[in-house]
Design a protein around this motif. Structure first.
Motif, PDB file in Angstrom:
ATOM      1  N   LEU A 164       0.829  -1.210   0.000  1.00 38.17           N
ATOM      2  CA  LEU A 164       0.000   0.000   0.000  1.00 38.17           C
ATOM      3  C   LEU A 164       0.867   1.265   0.000  1.00 38.17           C
ATOM      4  N   GLU A 165       1.965   1.204   0.708  1.00 37.88           N
ATOM      5  CA  GLU A 165       2.875   2.353   0.796  1.00 37.88           C
ATOM      6  C   GLU A 165       3.572   2.600  -0.544  1.00 37.88           C
ATOM      7  N   LEU A 166       4.126   1.547  -1.147  1.00 36.81           N
ATOM      8  CA  LEU A 166       4.857   1.702  -2.403  1.00 36.81           C
ATOM      9  C   LEU A 166       3.934   2.057  -3.560  1.00 36.81           C
ATOM     10  N   ALA A 167       2.683   1.627  -3.476  1.00 39.40           N
ATOM     11  CA  ALA A 167       1.721   1.917  -4.550  1.00 39.40           C
ATOM     12  C   ALA A 167       1.408   3.412  -4.649  1.00 39.40           C
ATOM     13  N   GLN A 168       1.808   4.182  -3.642  1.00 38.61           N
ATOM     14  CA  GLN A 168       1.592   5.625  -3.684  1.00 38.61           C
ATOM     15  C   GLN A 168       2.651   6.341  -4.523  1.00 38.61           C
ATOM     16  N   LEU A 169       3.743   5.653  -4.843  1.00 38.27           N
ATOM     17  CA  LEU A 169       4.784   6.264  -5.661  1.00 38.27           C
ATOM     18  C   LEU A 169       4.236   6.526  -7.071  1.00 38.27           C
ATOM     19  N   PRO A 170       4.577   7.654  -7.671  1.00 37.98           N
ATOM     20  CA  PRO A 170       4.031   7.973  -8.998  1.00 37.98           C
ATOM     21  C   PRO A 170       4.487   7.030 -10.101  1.00 37.98           C
ATOM     22  N   ASN A 171       5.592   6.320  -9.881  1.00 36.54           N
ATOM     23  CA  ASN A 171       6.129   5.409 -10.895  1.00 36.54           C
ATOM     24  C   ASN A 171       5.725   3.952 -10.658  1.00 36.54           C
ATOM     25  N   VAL A 172       4.837   3.730  -9.680  1.00 37.33           N
ATOM     26  CA  VAL A 172       4.388   2.369  -9.381  1.00 37.33           C
ATOM     27  C   VAL A 172       2.883   2.253  -9.629  1.00 37.33           C
ATOM     28  N   ARG A 173       2.499   1.266 -10.424  1.00 32.51           N
ATOM     29  CA  ARG A 173       1.088   0.984 -10.686  1.00 32.51           C
ATOM     30  C   ARG A 173       0.824  -0.463 -10.297  1.00 32.51           C
ATOM     31  N   LEU A 174      -0.196  -0.665  -9.495  1.00 29.11           N
ATOM     32  CA  LEU A 174      -0.517  -2.006  -9.012  1.00 29.11           C
ATOM     33  C   LEU A 174      -1.985  -2.318  -9.249  1.00 29.11           C
ATOM     34  N   GLN A 175      -2.234  -3.486  -9.812  1.00 23.41           N
ATOM     35  CA  GLN A 175      -3.599  -3.972  -9.970  1.00 23.41           C
ATOM     36  C   GLN A 175      -3.683  -5.404  -9.452  1.00 23.41           C
ATOM     37  N   VAL A 176      -4.838  -5.729  -8.897  1.00 21.07           N
ATOM     38  CA  VAL A 176      -5.075  -7.077  -8.382  1.00 21.07           C
ATOM     39  C   VAL A 176      -6.092  -7.780  -9.270  1.00 21.07           C
ATOM     40  N   LEU A 177      -5.755  -8.991  -9.688  1.00 17.41           N
ATOM     41  CA  LEU A 177      -6.705  -9.813 -10.423  1.00 17.41           C
ATOM     42  C   LEU A 177      -7.496 -10.614  -9.395  1.00 17.41           C
ATOM     43  N   PRO A 178      -8.791 -10.314  -9.208  1.00 17.35           N
ATOM     44  CA  PRO A 178      -9.569 -10.993  -8.167  1.00 17.35           C
ATOM     45  C   PRO A 178      -9.979 -12.406  -8.591  1.00 17.35           C
ATOM     46  N   PHE A 179     -10.298 -13.212  -7.600  1.00 16.33           N
ATOM     47  CA  PHE A 179     -10.745 -14.584  -7.877  1.00 16.33           C
ATOM     48  C   PHE A 179     -11.925 -14.595  -8.841  1.00 16.33           C
ATOM     49  N   ARG A 180     -12.808 -13.644  -8.673  1.00 13.07           N
ATOM     50  CA  ARG A 180     -14.040 -13.662  -9.459  1.00 13.07           C
ATOM     51  C   ARG A 180     -13.814 -13.378 -10.949  1.00 13.07           C
ATOM     52  N   ALA A 181     -12.581 -12.987 -11.321  1.00  8.13           N
ATOM     53  CA  ALA A 181     -12.301 -12.710 -12.731  1.00  8.13           C
ATOM     54  C   ALA A 181     -12.367 -13.968 -13.584  1.00  8.13           C
ATOM     55  N   GLY A 182     -12.195 -15.125 -12.948  1.00  8.77           N
ATOM     56  CA  GLY A 182     -12.290 -16.380 -13.691  1.00  8.77           C
ATOM     57  C   GLY A 182     -11.073 -16.623 -14.561  1.00  8.77           C
ATOM     58  N   GLY A 183     -11.289 -17.304 -15.690  1.00 11.54           N
ATOM     59  CA  GLY A 183     -10.195 -17.614 -16.587  1.00 11.54           C
ATOM     60  C   GLY A 183      -9.605 -16.356 -17.219  1.00 11.54           C
ATOM     61  N   HIS A 184      -8.300 -16.418 -17.541  1.00 11.72           N
ATOM     62  CA  HIS A 184      -7.647 -15.252 -18.124  1.00 11.72           C
ATOM     63  C   HIS A 184      -6.451 -15.698 -18.955  1.00 11.72           C
ATOM     64  N   ALA A 185      -5.853 -14.759 -19.674  1.00  9.12           N
ATOM     65  CA  ALA A 185      -4.804 -15.082 -20.638  1.00  9.12           C
ATOM     66  C   ALA A 185      -3.492 -15.543 -20.004  1.00  9.12           C
ATOM     67  N   CYS A 186      -3.243 -15.167 -18.752  1.00  9.52           N
ATOM     68  CA  CYS A 186      -1.934 -15.425 -18.142  1.00  9.52           C
ATOM     69  C   CYS A 186      -1.947 -16.578 -17.136  1.00  9.52           C
ATOM     70  N   MET A 187      -2.872 -17.478 -17.267  1.00 13.17           N
ATOM     71  CA  MET A 187      -2.968 -18.572 -16.304  1.00 13.17           C
ATOM     72  C   MET A 187      -1.789 -19.540 -16.380  1.00 13.17           C
ATOM     73  N   ALA A 188      -1.069 -19.547 -17.495  1.00 12.38           N
ATOM     74  CA  ALA A 188       0.013 -20.514 -17.681  1.00 12.38           C
ATOM     75  C   ALA A 188       1.210 -20.259 -16.774  1.00 12.38           C
ATOM     76  N   GLY A 189       1.411 -19.023 -16.321  1.00 15.44           N
ATOM     77  CA  GLY A 189       2.554 -18.774 -15.450  1.00 15.44           C
ATOM     78  C   GLY A 189       2.950 -17.318 -15.378  1.00 15.44           C
ATOM     79  N   ALA A 190       3.829 -17.021 -14.416  1.00 17.56           N
ATOM     80  CA  ALA A 190       4.277 -15.653 -14.168  1.00 17.56           C
ATOM     81  C   ALA A 190       5.373 -15.256 -15.148  1.00 17.56           C
ATOM     82  N   PHE A 191       5.530 -13.946 -15.351  1.00 15.89           N
ATOM     83  CA  PHE A 191       6.592 -13.439 -16.211  1.00 15.89           C
ATOM     84  C   PHE A 191       6.772 -11.948 -15.967  1.00 15.89           C
ATOM     85  N   SER A 192       7.905 -11.428 -16.436  1.00 11.67           N
ATOM     86  CA  SER A 192       8.180  -9.991 -16.367  1.00 11.67           C
ATOM     87  C   SER A 192       8.632  -9.512 -17.735  1.00 11.67           C
ATOM     88  N   ILE A 193       8.169  -8.323 -18.119  1.00  9.78           N
ATOM     89  CA  ILE A 193       8.534  -7.715 -19.395  1.00  9.78           C
ATOM     90  C   ILE A 193       9.393  -6.488 -19.090  1.00  9.78           C
TER      91      ILE A 193
END
Length: 243
Positions: free
Chosen positions: A153-182
């Motif tokens: 919550l503290e770091l998310a206040q930085l102007p260069n940090v954007r955070l979103q949470v994918l909730p359980f209720r979102a169901g199936g999604h494109a990234c279910m196969a695994g984590a990655f960084s770009i």
């Protein structure tokens, strides 16, 4: 050159492009930008080179150090750039790779040192999409996890940090196969590099088309996720309910 023992110079690239009939300016400039990035990484006297615990992730850290931005999708744990020392320590202990207390603290120090990229005159633009499960998993117990959520919550206040949470209720999604960084770079012709960690190996994706596919999947999953303000409210709720 093919084995990566010596850097590619601009004249070498231009001659090879001419020899292979590659004359499109965009392609040549992209190759030149990649070569410049490689030379910068080779010249960098990075702090990570002094730490044995950073050896396994040295290549990623060297890229992160010169990057302009990182987009990461995580489904099992909190992204490293947002972790508290206690959370990192609990993760390292649970993995069982490092057992000596001094080595474990070395890993913690490396991860905390990486977080300096979020500050300074040219901070990293960091965009994280995290699955709700990673925020509810009590790594280190409820006290450690509550402190970790507060840190997010503290770091998310930085102007260069954007955070979103994918909730359980979102169901199936494109990234279910695994984590990655770009990882992205400021050079206009530089191709995004994708870093994928598995249990036994690390995969690097440097092909333009494949990198674009990961970006598309990330964007599609981000659109299914909660807006940043709603994401922070969910994190607050999870923290309050943790016991």
């Amino acid at each position: 050159m093919e084995r990566g023992w010596v850097p590619m110079r601009d004249p070498d690239i231009r001659v090879l492009c001419e020899f292979y009939g590659v004359r499109e300016d965009r392609t040549v400039n992209r190759l030149l930008a990649l070569a410049r990035l490689d030379r910068e990484r080779r010249k960098a006297k990075g702090w990570w080179k002094q730490s044995p615990q950073a050896e396994a992730v040295a290549e990623y850290i060297s890229m992160e150090d010169v990057a302009s931005g990182v987009r990461t999708w995580q489904q099992a744990f909190v992204p490293g750039l947002l972790q508290t020392p206690e959370y990192t320590r609990a993760l390292v202990v649970s993995e069982g790779v490092w057992t000596d207390p001094d080595e474990i603290e070395g890993v913690v120090d490396v991860r905390m040192k990486r977080q300096e990229r979020l500050e300074g005159s040219h901070p990293l633009q960091f965009y994280a999409v995290v699955w709700e499960a990673a925020l509810r998993q009590q790594v280190g117990g409820p006290d450690v996890m509550r402190a970790q959520l507060h840190r997010i919550l503290e770091l998310a206040q930085l102007p260069n940090v954007r955070l979103q949470v994918l909730p359980f209720r979102a169901g199936g999604h494109a990234c279910m196969a695994g984590a990655f960084s770009i990882v992205s770079f400021v050079e206009p012709e530089a191709v995004d590099v994708v870093h994928v960690d598995t249990i036994a190996a690390t995969v690097w994706v440097e092909d333009e088309a494949e990198s674009a596919t990961y970006s598309s999947f990330f964007d599609r999953t981000a659109r299914l996720s909660l807006a940043p303000k709603d994401s922070l409210r969910l994190i607050e709720t999870i923290s309050e309910d943790m016991h």
